[in-house]
Design a protein around this motif. Sequence first.
Motif, PDB file in Angstrom:
ATOM      1  N   VAL A   5       0.870  -1.167   0.000  1.00 11.79           N
ATOM      2  CA  VAL A   5       0.000   0.000   0.000  1.00 11.79           C
ATOM      3  C   VAL A   5       0.913   1.225   0.000  1.00 11.79           C
ATOM      4  CG1 VAL A   5      -0.191   0.043   2.533  1.00 11.79           C
ATOM      5  CG2 VAL A   5      -1.948   1.138   1.143  1.00 11.79           C
ATOM      6  N   VAL A   6       0.528   2.245  -0.712  1.00  8.36           N
ATOM      7  CA  VAL A   6       1.307   3.478  -0.744  1.00  8.36           C
ATOM      8  C   VAL A   6       0.961   4.295   0.497  1.00  8.36           C
ATOM      9  CG1 VAL A   6       1.729   5.637  -1.980  1.00  8.36           C
ATOM     10  CG2 VAL A   6       1.417   3.500  -3.253  1.00  8.36           C
ATOM     11  N   VAL A   7       1.984   4.676   1.261  1.00  9.11           N
ATOM     12  CA  VAL A   7       1.801   5.456   2.479  1.00  9.11           C
ATOM     13  C   VAL A   7       2.613   6.752   2.343  1.00  9.11           C
ATOM     14  CG1 VAL A   7       2.126   5.528   4.982  1.00  9.11           C
ATOM     15  CG2 VAL A   7       1.468   3.379   3.875  1.00  9.11           C
ATOM     16  N   PRO A   8       1.936   7.891   2.140  1.00  7.70           N
ATOM     17  CA  PRO A   8       2.666   9.157   2.106  1.00  7.70           C
ATOM     18  C   PRO A   8       3.399   9.374   3.434  1.00  7.70           C
ATOM     19  CG  PRO A   8       0.439   9.434   1.256  1.00  7.70           C
ATOM     20  CD  PRO A   8       0.512   8.062   1.870  1.00  7.70           C
ATOM     21  N   ILE A   9       4.627   9.886   3.353  1.00  8.23           N
ATOM     22  CA  ILE A   9       5.458  10.001   4.547  1.00  8.23           C
ATOM     23  C   ILE A   9       6.300  11.265   4.503  1.00  8.23           C
ATOM     24  CG2 ILE A   9       7.313   8.634   3.501  1.00  8.23           C
ATOM     25  CD1 ILE A   9       7.856   7.437   6.295  1.00  8.23           C
ATOM     26  N   ILE A  10       6.489  11.861   5.671  1.00  4.57           N
ATOM     27  CA  ILE A  10       7.476  12.914   5.882  1.00  4.57           C
ATOM     28  C   ILE A  10       8.428  12.335   6.913  1.00  4.57           C
ATOM     29  CG2 ILE A  10       7.917  15.217   6.796  1.00  4.57           C
ATOM     30  CD1 ILE A  10       5.076  15.984   5.873  1.00  4.57           C
ATOM     31  N   ALA A  11       9.719  12.223   6.551  1.00  7.19           N
ATOM     32  CA  ALA A  11      10.668  11.594   7.457  1.00  7.19           C
ATOM     33  C   ALA A  11      12.094  11.969   7.093  1.00  7.19           C
ATOM     34  CB  ALA A  11      10.517  10.079   7.411  1.00  7.19           C
ATOM     35  N   ALA A  12      12.894  12.233   8.112  1.00 16.42           N
ATOM     36  CA  ALA A  12      14.322  12.446   7.901  1.00 16.42           C
ATOM     37  C   ALA A  12      14.958  11.127   7.476  1.00 16.42           C
ATOM     38  CB  ALA A  12      14.977  12.964   9.175  1.00 16.42           C
ATOM     39  N   SER A  13      14.467  10.025   8.035  1.00 15.51           N
ATOM     40  CA  SER A  13      14.948   8.690   7.704  1.00 15.51           C
ATOM     41  C   SER A  13      13.726   7.809   7.469  1.00 15.51           C
ATOM     42  CB  SER A  13      15.803   8.147   8.859  1.00 15.51           C
ATOM     43  OG  SER A  13      16.265   6.864   8.558  1.00 15.51           O
ATOM     44  N   VAL A  14      13.469   7.464   6.217  1.00 12.12           N
ATOM     45  CA  VAL A  14      12.303   6.652   5.865  1.00 12.12           C
ATOM     46  C   VAL A  14      12.489   5.240   6.422  1.00 12.12           C
ATOM     47  CG1 VAL A  14      10.996   5.656   3.934  1.00 12.12           C
ATOM     48  CG2 VAL A  14      11.839   8.011   3.798  1.00 12.12           C
ATOM     49  N   PRO A  15      11.474   4.690   7.115  1.00  7.65           N
ATOM     50  CA  PRO A  15      11.575   3.319   7.638  1.00  7.65           C
ATOM     51  C   PRO A  15      11.886   2.333   6.509  1.00  7.65           C
ATOM     52  CG  PRO A  15       9.615   4.411   8.482  1.00  7.65           C
ATOM     53  CD  PRO A  15      10.185   5.306   7.419  1.00  7.65           C
ATOM     54  N   THR A  16      12.740   1.366   6.811  1.00  2.00           N
ATOM     55  CA  THR A  16      13.116   0.376   5.803  1.00  2.00           C
ATOM     56  C   THR A  16      12.915  -1.034   6.361  1.00  2.00           C
ATOM     57  OG1 THR A  16      15.418   0.415   6.529  1.00  2.00           O
ATOM     58  CG2 THR A  16      14.834   1.872   4.709  1.00  2.00           C
ATOM     59  N   TYR A  17      12.682  -1.961   5.454  1.00  3.35           N
ATOM     60  CA  TYR A  17      12.584  -3.377   5.789  1.00  3.35           C
ATOM     61  C   TYR A  17      13.981  -3.970   5.662  1.00  3.35           C
ATOM     62  CZ  TYR A  17       7.573  -2.627   5.282  1.00  3.35           C
ATOM     63  OH  TYR A  17       6.296  -2.159   5.430  1.00  3.35           O
TER      64      TYR A  17
END
Length: 149
Positions: A5-17
């Motif tokens: 699912v596409v989740v718009p995000i504002i983040a200095a460090s985008v969560p990663t798998y």
Amino acid sequence: MTHSVVVPIIAASVPTYAHPGDAGADLVATQAVRLEPGERSLIGTGVSIALPEGYAAFVVPRSGLAAKHGITVVNTPGTVDAGYRGEIKVTLLNTDSKQAYDVAVGDRIAQLIVMPVVRARFEPVEELPDSVRGDGGFGSTGYTQGKSE
């Protein structure tokens, strides 16, 4: 089959798998904190998301931190509702009775699991239907294989 699912995000460090097939994406700390034994602290992740309707995100502990250092997430799983737009923060707890734990900026401190959710329609009734389990709970099936308590 993997769903996304596409989740718009504002983040200095985008969560990663970390690995293919992982359920949780790593959240990292945006501040350094020292957790003394038994101490808890609310730690920022710098992550704000806009989940689509019908989804929720759950903040859960990282198993390595728990097993190796006794670090867990208070109020786990922390629920992020679809309508929430603020920063996702994590309340870490040091369960170790002797050792302090230092969290550095950029440390992976928790995981974020995004899941579809069903909104229940609660219907008051006078009596619930029977089931095999009934009202058994809190250890009703025992604690070891083949041994009921």
